[in-house]
Scaffold this motif. Sequence first.
Motif, PDB file in Angstrom:
ATOM      1  N   UNK A   1       0.936  -1.208   0.078  1.00 58.49           N
ATOM      2  CA  UNK A   1      -0.038  -0.071  -0.002  1.00 58.49           C
ATOM      3  C   UNK A   1       0.915   1.114  -0.133  1.00 58.49           C
ATOM      4  N   UNK A   2       0.470   2.413  -0.697  1.00 56.62           N
ATOM      5  CA  UNK A   2       1.522   3.327  -0.938  1.00 56.62           C
ATOM      6  C   UNK A   2       0.742   4.620  -0.141  1.00 56.62           C
ATOM      7  N   UNK A   3       1.156   5.257   0.917  1.00 58.67           N
ATOM      8  CA  UNK A   3       0.626   6.014   1.677  1.00 58.67           C
ATOM      9  C   UNK A   3       0.507   7.543   0.751  1.00 58.67           C
ATOM     10  N   UNK A   4       1.392   7.685  -0.132  1.00 64.44           N
ATOM     11  CA  UNK A   4       1.274   8.720  -1.005  1.00 64.44           C
ATOM     12  C   UNK A   4       0.038   8.719  -1.775  1.00 64.44           C
ATOM     13  N   UNK A   5      -0.237   7.531  -2.572  1.00 67.30           N
ATOM     14  CA  UNK A   5      -1.175   7.293  -3.423  1.00 67.30           C
ATOM     15  C   UNK A   5      -2.648   7.554  -2.634  1.00 67.30           C
ATOM     16  N   UNK A   6      -2.623   7.161  -1.408  1.00 68.32           N
ATOM     17  CA  UNK A   6      -4.095   7.081  -0.643  1.00 68.32           C
ATOM     18  C   UNK A   6      -4.272   8.550  -0.303  1.00 68.32           C
ATOM     19  N   UNK A   7      -3.226   9.475  -0.063  1.00 67.93           N
ATOM     20  CA  UNK A   7      -3.371  10.717   0.245  1.00 67.93           C
ATOM     21  C   UNK A   7      -3.920  11.500  -0.915  1.00 67.93           C
ATOM     22  N   UNK A  29      -4.538  -0.507  -2.811  1.00 69.68           N
ATOM     23  CA  UNK A  29      -3.643  -1.632  -3.452  1.00 69.68           C
ATOM     24  C   UNK A  29      -2.594  -1.157  -4.275  1.00 69.68           C
ATOM     25  N   UNK A  30      -2.351  -0.093  -4.551  1.00 73.33           N
ATOM     26  CA  UNK A  30      -0.978   0.425  -5.393  1.00 73.33           C
ATOM     27  C   UNK A  30       0.379   0.199  -4.428  1.00 73.33           C
ATOM     28  N   UNK A  31       1.116  -0.072  -5.343  1.00 72.58           N
ATOM     29  CA  UNK A  31       2.637  -0.261  -4.878  1.00 72.58           C
ATOM     30  C   UNK A  31       3.195   0.890  -4.899  1.00 72.58           C
ATOM     31  N   UNK A  94      -0.835  20.349  -7.062  1.00 70.14           N
ATOM     32  CA  UNK A  94      -2.134  20.596  -7.256  1.00 70.14           C
ATOM     33  C   UNK A  94      -2.807  20.581  -5.836  1.00 70.14           C
ATOM     34  N   UNK A  95      -2.368  20.063  -4.803  1.00 68.76           N
ATOM     35  CA  UNK A  95      -3.217  19.755  -3.604  1.00 68.76           C
ATOM     36  C   UNK A  95      -2.443  19.915  -2.618  1.00 68.76           C
ATOM     37  N   UNK A  96      -3.021  20.370  -1.302  1.00 62.21           N
ATOM     38  CA  UNK A  96      -2.386  20.853   0.073  1.00 62.21           C
ATOM     39  C   UNK A  96      -1.382  19.670   0.235  1.00 62.21           C
ATOM     40  N   UNK A  97      -0.195  20.232   0.696  1.00 59.39           N
ATOM     41  CA  UNK A  97       0.657  19.068   1.191  1.00 59.39           C
ATOM     42  C   UNK A  97       0.343  18.387   2.414  1.00 59.39           C
ATOM     43  N   UNK A  98       0.929  17.384   2.869  1.00 58.27           N
ATOM     44  CA  UNK A  98       0.560  16.460   3.877  1.00 58.27           C
ATOM     45  C   UNK A  98       0.930  17.295   5.166  1.00 58.27           C
TER      46      UNK A  98
END
Length: 294
Positions: A1-7, A29-31, A94-98
């Motif tokens: 699972x990729x945290x970056x992808x989920x965010x 489910x992304x690597x 494009x989106x707010x930073x974590x």
Amino acid sequence: MSLDATLWAWKAPVNTATQRLVLLSLADRAGEDHTCFPSHERLSNDTLLNIKTIGKVLKELQELGLLKDTGQRKGRLNRVKVYQLVGVNGRDQNYPKTGELENSNQPKNGRIKTPKIGRIKTPKIGGQNLPIESPNESKNKNNWLSLKTLKKELELATDPETIEHIKTAKWFERELSAFENFNVDKKHNPAVMHYLFADWLLRNMSKYQAQTEKPQAGKSSSKATGLSEKQIQAFAKKLSLLPEIATQYAQGTETYDQLTIRLAQKLQNPSEAKKLEPYLRQVGFSGVLNEVAA
């Protein structure tokens, strides 16, 4: 699972709650390379969406430029598409930073982002659509549930007869309780909860229908086709998972369970079973079906 992808999936510019739900499942489910290859069946199990909706939403996500078919195939018989999540690496543009919202106590140029972002929808939203037609609404103690909103969701997915059946079903409260227990730790907003509950009801309705359906007279499985009742149920389940069967036989917003029931009925009929014989061979049937009477 990729945290970056989920965010990224939480903040990607989708148009509907359905698109967000499927995108989150893909991201989960992304690597690390932000690719994934869940089958339509897996996505359906994750999201409780029916198989045809999954295919439609994947196409929409590609049209939005959030998803790309890499051309690779994996999984069973190398039939599962490998998708690339597009824009994960560049999400900071494009989106707010974590952590940007969490660290809002560190102002820049005197501008502090307040925690009000994301609180437009509150639990009170369900009370804006109080029922005007159902006597059961007054008994509703669920702060997210509005039967009027639920009915609108069902109207987008099924026919009036099915909606009336669900509305008066004895098992409605049982499924409501199960649904809320299933989502107790999930922070869905009311709009998503109504969408998911409508699909939950349509998905689980088939198990109650199966309890009341009886084989038609003169079509006993063991005598008519040579298949035992146990074989019919097992092979119907396997057939429903074949992509070519889903394409040819699935109807509207039908779920896997509903398709399985209809396939089981076809397997009880000698002529229909004969038509399905090539597919039965694909899922392991090696016996001999009874001949169709002339």
